[in-house]
Design a protein around this motif. Structure first.
Motif, mmCIF file in Angstrom:
data_model
loop_
_atom_site.group_PDB
_atom_site.id
_atom_site.type_symbol
_atom_site.label_atom_id
_atom_site.label_comp_id
_atom_site.label_asym_id
_atom_site.label_seq_id
_atom_site.Cartn_x
_atom_site.Cartn_y
_atom_site.Cartn_z
ATOM 1 N N ILE A 113 45.751 -120.236 -61.682
ATOM 2 C CA ILE A 113 46.700 -120.036 -60.598
ATOM 3 C C ILE A 113 46.086 -120.477 -59.279
ATOM 4 O O ILE A 113 44.892 -120.264 -59.034
ATOM 5 N N GLY A 114 46.875 -121.138 -58.467
ATOM 6 C CA GLY A 114 46.413 -121.610 -57.169
ATOM 7 C C GLY A 114 47.207 -120.979 -56.043
ATOM 8 O O GLY A 114 48.366 -120.614 -56.226
ATOM 9 N N GLY A 115 46.563 -120.848 -54.903
ATOM 10 C CA GLY A 115 47.257 -120.357 -53.721
ATOM 11 C C GLY A 115 47.059 -118.884 -53.433
ATOM 12 O O GLY A 115 47.627 -118.370 -52.475
ATOM 13 N N MET A 116 46.262 -118.226 -54.270
ATOM 14 C CA MET A 116 46.005 -116.802 -54.027
ATOM 15 C C MET A 116 44.779 -116.680 -53.121
ATOM 16 O O MET A 116 43.708 -117.177 -53.449
ATOM 17 N N THR A 117 44.945 -116.006 -52.000
ATOM 18 C CA THR A 117 43.800 -115.872 -51.109
ATOM 19 C C THR A 117 43.416 -114.435 -50.803
ATOM 20 O O THR A 117 42.394 -114.205 -50.181
#
Ligand code: 9UX
Length: 72
Positions: free
Chosen positions: A9-13
């Protein structure tokens, strides 16, 4: 019968992102459980393939503003 599948998953900060992604997944009809790890950007979902597809799971995550791809 359920299947388990891992996704990247991308975009989790932040930790709240983790909670929203898990919450979104767990609310989907056909999803039994979901865990997401911020440190590794990996998640695992347990789902009923008779009720929901991987594509639909990815779509739900992307609709929430993240990127997702199953590992296999
Ligand atoms: Mo944290 Mo995630 O403030 O979309 S909730 S970045």
């Amino acid at each position: 019968k359920t299947l388990s599948a891992q996704f990247r998953i991308g975009g989790m900060t932040c930790a709240n992102c983790v909670n929203s992604v898990e919450g979104i997944l767990k609310k989907l009809p056909g999803v039994k459980g979901a865990v997401v790890a911020l440190a590794t950007s990996l998640g695992e979902v347990e789902y009923f393939p008779s009720a929901i597809s991987k594509d639909e799971i990815v779509q739900a995550i992307e609709d929430a503003g993240f990127e997702a791809a199953f590992l296999q």
